[in-house]
Motif scaffolding. Sequence first.
Motif, PDB file in Angstrom:
ATOM      1  N   HIS A   1      -0.753  18.226   4.131  1.00  0.00           N
ATOM      2  CA  HIS A   1      -0.732  17.188   5.157  1.00  0.00           C
ATOM      3  C   HIS A   1      -0.026  16.093   4.722  1.00  0.00           C
ATOM      4  N   TYR A   2       0.543  15.222   5.643  1.00  0.00           N
ATOM      5  CA  TYR A   2       1.421  14.226   5.569  1.00  0.00           C
ATOM      6  C   TYR A   2       0.843  12.836   6.089  1.00  0.00           C
ATOM      7  N   TYR A   3       1.083  11.599   5.039  1.00  0.00           N
ATOM      8  CA  TYR A   3       0.536  10.427   5.471  1.00  0.00           C
ATOM      9  C   TYR A   3       1.416   9.500   5.449  1.00  0.00           C
ATOM     10  N   ASN A   4       1.025   8.130   6.096  1.00  0.00           N
ATOM     11  CA  ASN A   4       1.912   6.983   6.127  1.00  0.00           C
ATOM     12  C   ASN A   4       1.072   6.227   5.158  1.00  0.00           C
ATOM     13  N   SER A   5       1.544   6.091   3.920  1.00  0.00           N
ATOM     14  CA  SER A   5       0.633   5.556   2.744  1.00  0.00           C
ATOM     15  C   SER A   5       1.354   4.196   2.222  1.00  0.00           C
ATOM     16  N   SER A   6       0.414   3.578   1.290  1.00  0.00           N
ATOM     17  CA  SER A   6       1.018   2.173   0.441  1.00  0.00           C
ATOM     18  C   SER A   6       0.509   2.751  -0.980  1.00  0.00           C
ATOM     19  N   LEU A   7       1.404   2.983  -1.831  1.00  0.00           N
ATOM     20  CA  LEU A   7       1.096   3.440  -3.189  1.00  0.00           C
ATOM     21  C   LEU A   7       1.007   2.037  -4.001  1.00  0.00           C
ATOM     22  N   LEU A   8       0.036   1.966  -4.741  1.00  0.00           N
ATOM     23  CA  LEU A   8       0.028   0.788  -5.649  1.00  0.00           C
ATOM     24  C   LEU A   8       0.609   1.121  -6.936  1.00  0.00           C
TER      25      LEU A   8
ATOM     26  N   ALA B   1      -1.249   3.610  -9.531  1.00  0.00           N
ATOM     27  CA  ALA B   1      -2.724   3.081  -9.975  1.00  0.00           C
ATOM     28  C   ALA B   1      -3.714   3.655  -8.885  1.00  0.00           C
ATOM     29  N   GLY B   2      -2.878   4.018  -7.473  1.00  0.00           N
ATOM     30  CA  GLY B   2      -3.912   4.414  -6.397  1.00  0.00           C
ATOM     31  C   GLY B   2      -3.037   4.587  -5.120  1.00  0.00           C
ATOM     32  N   ALA B   3      -3.689   5.044  -4.229  1.00  0.00           N
ATOM     33  CA  ALA B   3      -2.884   5.132  -2.905  1.00  0.00           C
ATOM     34  C   ALA B   3      -3.871   4.897  -1.860  1.00  0.00           C
ATOM     35  N   TYR B   4      -3.324   4.515  -0.600  1.00  0.00           N
ATOM     36  CA  TYR B   4      -3.735   4.216   0.492  1.00  0.00           C
ATOM     37  C   TYR B   4      -3.373   4.755   1.733  1.00  0.00           C
ATOM     38  N   ASN B   5      -4.017   5.571   2.556  1.00  0.00           N
ATOM     39  CA  ASN B   5      -3.228   6.031   3.696  1.00  0.00           C
ATOM     40  C   ASN B   5      -3.954   5.683   4.833  1.00  0.00           C
ATOM     41  N   LYS B   6      -3.001   5.250   5.724  1.00  0.00           N
ATOM     42  CA  LYS B   6      -3.051   4.504   6.954  1.00  0.00           C
ATOM     43  C   LYS B   6      -4.036   5.256   7.935  1.00  0.00           C
ATOM     44  N   ILE B   7      -5.138   4.569   8.281  1.00  0.00           N
ATOM     45  CA  ILE B   7      -6.232   5.199   9.056  1.00  0.00           C
ATOM     46  C   ILE B   7      -6.098   5.444  10.550  1.00  0.00           C
ATOM     47  N   HIS B   8      -5.266   4.519  11.065  1.00  0.00           N
ATOM     48  CA  HIS B   8      -5.056   4.294  12.480  1.00  0.00           C
ATOM     49  C   HIS B   8      -3.513   4.616  12.825  1.00  0.00           C
ATOM     50  N   PRO B   9      -2.866   5.957  12.401  1.00  0.00           N
ATOM     51  CA  PRO B   9      -1.489   6.079  12.857  1.00  0.00           C
ATOM     52  C   PRO B   9      -1.289   5.898  14.265  1.00  0.00           C
ATOM     53  N   VAL B  10      -0.321   5.605  15.081  1.00  0.00           N
ATOM     54  CA  VAL B  10       0.012   5.663  16.408  1.00  0.00           C
ATOM     55  C   VAL B  10       0.411   6.828  16.711  1.00  0.00           C
ATOM     56  N   LYS B  11       0.342   7.069  18.049  1.00  0.00           N
ATOM     57  CA  LYS B  11       0.619   8.280  18.802  1.00  0.00           C
ATOM     58  C   LYS B  11       2.044   8.832  18.354  1.00  0.00           C
ATOM     59  N   SER B  12       3.087   8.212  18.285  1.00  0.00           N
ATOM     60  CA  SER B  12       4.215   8.722  17.979  1.00  0.00           C
ATOM     61  C   SER B  12       4.551   9.123  16.586  1.00  0.00           C
ATOM     62  N   GLU B  13       3.300   8.729  15.675  1.00  0.00           N
ATOM     63  CA  GLU B  13       3.352   9.261  14.247  1.00  0.00           C
ATOM     64  C   GLU B  13       2.570  10.718  14.260  1.00  0.00           C
ATOM     65  N   ILE B  14       1.433  10.550  15.097  1.00  0.00           N
ATOM     66  CA  ILE B  14       0.619  11.847  15.099  1.00  0.00           C
ATOM     67  C   ILE B  14       1.493  12.915  15.635  1.00  0.00           C
ATOM     68  N   LEU B  15       2.232  12.780  16.567  1.00  0.00           N
ATOM     69  CA  LEU B  15       2.939  13.867  17.230  1.00  0.00           C
ATOM     70  C   LEU B  15       4.466  13.751  17.040  1.00  0.00           C
TER      71      LEU B  15
END
Length: 239
Positions: free
Chosen positions: A141-148, A156-170
């Motif tokens: 799977h692919y994510y819009n993320s912030s790596l620390l 040290a860790g990763a956060y994956n965007k919870i609410h991608p917009v429609k143009s990111e999902i499709l």
Amino acid sequence: MENKKTVSRRNFIRNTSLSLGAGLAAASMPSCNAGEGPDQKKLPGEIVVASVDLKGLWPDTSRESRIGKIMARMEQVAGIHPDIICLPELFDTIWVSENYKMSEVAEDEKDPGPVTRRIAEFALKHNCYIVCPVYTRKDGHYYNSSLLIDRKGHIAGAYNKIHPVKSEILPQSITDDVGIRPGAKDQPLIETDFGKAGMQICYDANWFDGWDNCRKQGADIIFFSSAFPGGRILNYHAL
């Protein structure tokens, strides 16, 4: 820009805009020459946070050009000896005209890839944390993320965007050859030497779930990387 004098962090912030990315264009920035240091000691619990934005850097022709410009700005803010530098959402790909495939540029969230590795080298060199927002991949799977990235240049860790917009999902174009998957709602905080850090990305600002999760876990600070200006919303969440 060179500045041989020792620079006060507080004077630097006072004389530039609240967004350091905007301030770079107008202010004389401190250099990071060896031997230079802040002119006053930190207060107990005080940390120095620097943000770098894309003001004046977009549109851009290539990812390599963009990365180079962002890293040049990072070198400039390194003069105030930040504990952490927060970069903008998808800084290496957003508003770049070069054709690339997301599936090819996405990086592993634990093993540094080409872009993350360069940011990690900077973090190690300047003994600071860096919020590094890039596309990541995990379990197909692919994510819009912030790596620390920590002070030693490790993820040290990763956060994956919870609410991608429609143009990111499709997928919309040759660049977006795969769709972004929403991140989990209950992602853990990341332990740092200055406390528990949470992260949010762009459109996440419009929902309470991620922010509330950070609050319930006892976040000491939350870093927000974005492709849109969400200042008022952030002030509301902070209040």
